[in-house]
Design a protein around this motif. Structure first.
Motif, PDB file in Angstrom:
ATOM      1  N   GLN A 194       0.827  -1.018   0.034  1.00 14.37           N
ATOM      2  CA  GLN A 194      -0.067   0.022   0.025  1.00 14.37           C
ATOM      3  C   GLN A 194       0.912   1.243  -0.031  1.00 14.37           C
ATOM      4  O   GLN A 194       0.243   2.207  -0.564  1.00 14.37           O
ATOM      5  N   LEU A 195       2.129   1.233   0.349  1.00  9.34           N
ATOM      6  CA  LEU A 195       2.992   2.472   0.206  1.00  9.34           C
ATOM      7  C   LEU A 195       3.506   2.685  -0.885  1.00  9.34           C
ATOM      8  O   LEU A 195       3.761   4.011  -1.212  1.00  9.34           O
ATOM      9  N   PHE A 196       3.614   1.763  -1.858  1.00 15.86           N
ATOM     10  CA  PHE A 196       3.954   2.027  -3.311  1.00 15.86           C
ATOM     11  C   PHE A 196       2.839   2.396  -3.945  1.00 15.86           C
ATOM     12  O   PHE A 196       3.051   2.914  -4.978  1.00 15.86           O
ATOM     13  N   ILE A 197       1.684   1.798  -3.753  1.00 16.46           N
ATOM     14  CA  ILE A 197       0.587   2.359  -4.575  1.00 16.46           C
ATOM     15  C   ILE A 197       0.115   3.629  -4.028  1.00 16.46           C
ATOM     16  O   ILE A 197       0.065   4.241  -2.808  1.00 16.46           O
ATOM     17  N   ALA A 198       0.231   4.757  -5.048  1.00 17.73           N
ATOM     18  CA  ALA A 198       0.009   6.220  -5.013  1.00 17.73           C
ATOM     19  C   ALA A 198       1.378   6.622  -4.284  1.00 17.73           C
ATOM     20  O   ALA A 198       1.249   7.907  -3.944  1.00 17.73           O
TER      21      ALA A 198
END
Ligand code: MLT
Ligand code: ZN
Length: 465
Positions: A194-198
């Motif tokens: 989730q950190l890399f998404i967006a």
């Protein structure tokens, strides 16, 4: 430093793997030509190992990396500013769809594959890859993940984030994180993907992903309705939802000034005879009784005085025509001139109130300038732009005051100034006004932990300390 990095990358990536600065002009500006920059050249790896090698070379030489997908972004996140020596990294040669797993309803693909190719691959497997927007033919999986892109189907299927089950990421030090798991459930600690998404390429480079497919609706019907008044928008949205349990897959707002422009430019036939200030383009997707439910809903809306006129597409050609109208609004959005552009979101039930307040502010600050809005109102996401056709100079002079006032209105409405396009270079400073200091500090800590040298996409997303 610069010749060294060019030689090292050209050697490591082989023929076609390195393009010098003089050959990449088209990649150093976005398609609206709002953001321009410079780079030493463009690295074009063909595999994750080559991406990792390129990252290590740049890290060793202190050269920054900006990763670019289809270059369809609207916030400047993929255009290197040129403030420091930077290599542009393109994953265009990594466009393989590696696996389509019908049993798991997943696709595994490299980051350079286009959204349209994923859609087509899913349909061939009798499934749906849901993300969709006008730039589908150029936008890439990696870019869509890096910006958590949205589009017209978010209402039913969620953003890009909701489609991603697993990621492979090249980290700032060149290590490869294999997080390509495809589990709908996995509570084994922090959900790092989730950190890399967006993440806009600021803490890692997404090289491969496992994404979800959905059941392919066996029926879908699109309707176009002329609103009696913007004040009827919420009621029409509620009616559409209540007549299509789980089946409302798009609910888009279109303004007359945009429709008139697209109709004039592309020779599209006006869908309904009535000319209103606002229209809604909506679609039901599902199976049984979709068409009947849509007709019942529209006649209820007409009887209740919410719409002046409405049409349901009867053929695929008519349906395509309606969606073409929506796709082309993107291209015509600035009417060829300067625009004070927003990709904002407010709670969906506050769209009409927001538009009234923002329009009043525009009239007060820049009399004669034109508030223009379209977008995904079912998600509360408006592409709001202030225009002044034929007089860019006045609008440019008023732009600072307009931005300050509209940002404030968005926040007063509990909204965000970035809904689906990311922060990029455009909003990195202004986002400081939206987020509490503690949140900004946490974001900076994540950046420092994962990219301590600040190599990845500098000047994007995060405001300076
Ligand atoms: C769209 O919805 O058309 C896209 O997000 C692009 C735009 O905002 O112009
Ligand atoms: Zn959009």
């Amino acid at each position: 430093m610069s010749p060294g990095v060019a030689t090292a990358l050209a050697d490591r990536l082989g023929p076609g793997g390195w393009l010098p600065a003089g050959d990449i002009a088209a990649h150093l500006t976005d398609f609206r030509k709002v953001f321009t920059g410079s780079a030493l050249g463009m690295a074009r790896p063909t595999s994750t190992d080559e991406v990792a090698a390129a990252v290590r070379i740049c890290a060793d030489l202190g050269v920054a990396i900006t990763t670019q997908g289809g270059n369809t972004g609207l916030s400047g996140g993929a255009i290197p500013s040129g403030d420091r020596p930077t290599v542009l990294l393109s994953l265009a040669r990594m466009h393989t769809i590696e696996a389509v797993n019908a049993a798991r309803s997943t696709i595994t693909a490299q980051a350079g594959v286009t959204i349209e190719a994923l859609q087509q691959e899913a349909v061939a497997a009798d499934r749906l890859f849901a993300p969709d927007w006008g730039a589908r033919g150029s936008a890439t999986l990696g870019g869509a993940i890096a910006t958590n892109a949205g589009g017209i189907n978010v209402l039913r299927y969620g953003n890009m984030r909701e489609q991603v089950l697993g990621l492979e990421v090249v980290l700032a030090d060149g290590r490869i994180w294999d997080g390509l798991r495809a589990l709908p459930k996995d509570n084994s600690g922090f959900d790092l993907k989730q950190l890399f998404i967006a993440g806009e390429g600021t803490i890692g480079i997404v090289t491969r992903a496992v994404v979800r497919m959905h059941s392919l609706p066996t029926a879908h019907r699109t309707a176009f309705a002329a609103l009696r008044s913007l004040a009827n928008l919420d009621e029409l949205f509620a009616l559409a939802r209540s007549h299509s349990p789980g089946a409302l897959s798009a609910f888009e707002l279109l303004p007359e000034i945009g429709v008139a422009q697209v109709v004039g430019r592309y020779g599209i036939i006006r869908p309904v005879a009535a000319v209103a200030d606002w229209y809604v383009l909506l679609r039901f997707s599902g199976a049984d009784r979709i068409g009947d439910n849509l007709l019942t809903m529209l006649s209820t809306a007409t009887d209740a005085g919410l719409v002046l006129d409405a049409v349901v597409a009867e053929t695929t050609a008519q349906e395509d025509n309606l969606w073409l109208l929506r796709d082309e609004l993107t291209a015509t959005r600035s009417f060829g001139g300067f625009g004070v552009k927003y990709d904002l979101a407010v709670p969906p039930d506050r769209i009409a109130a927001f538009l009234r307040t923002a329009s009043d502010a525009v009239e007060h600050i820049s009399p004669g300038s034109l508030p223009y809005a379209f977008g995904h109102v079912g998600d509360g996401n408006l592409h709001f732009t202030v225009l002044r056709p034929g007089d860019d100079a006045t609008l440019e002079a008023d732009a600072g005051d307009l931005r300050a006032a509209i940002d404030r209105i968005v926040w007063d409405f509990d909204g965000t100034i970035s809904a689906e396009h990311g922060l990029g270079r455009e909003l990195r400073d202004r986002i400081a006004g939206q987020k509490p200091e503690v949140e900004l500090e946490l974001m900076r800590r994540v950046k420092r932990a994962l990219d301590p040298e600040g190599t990845l996409n500098p000047g994007v997303m995060l405001p300076d300390d």
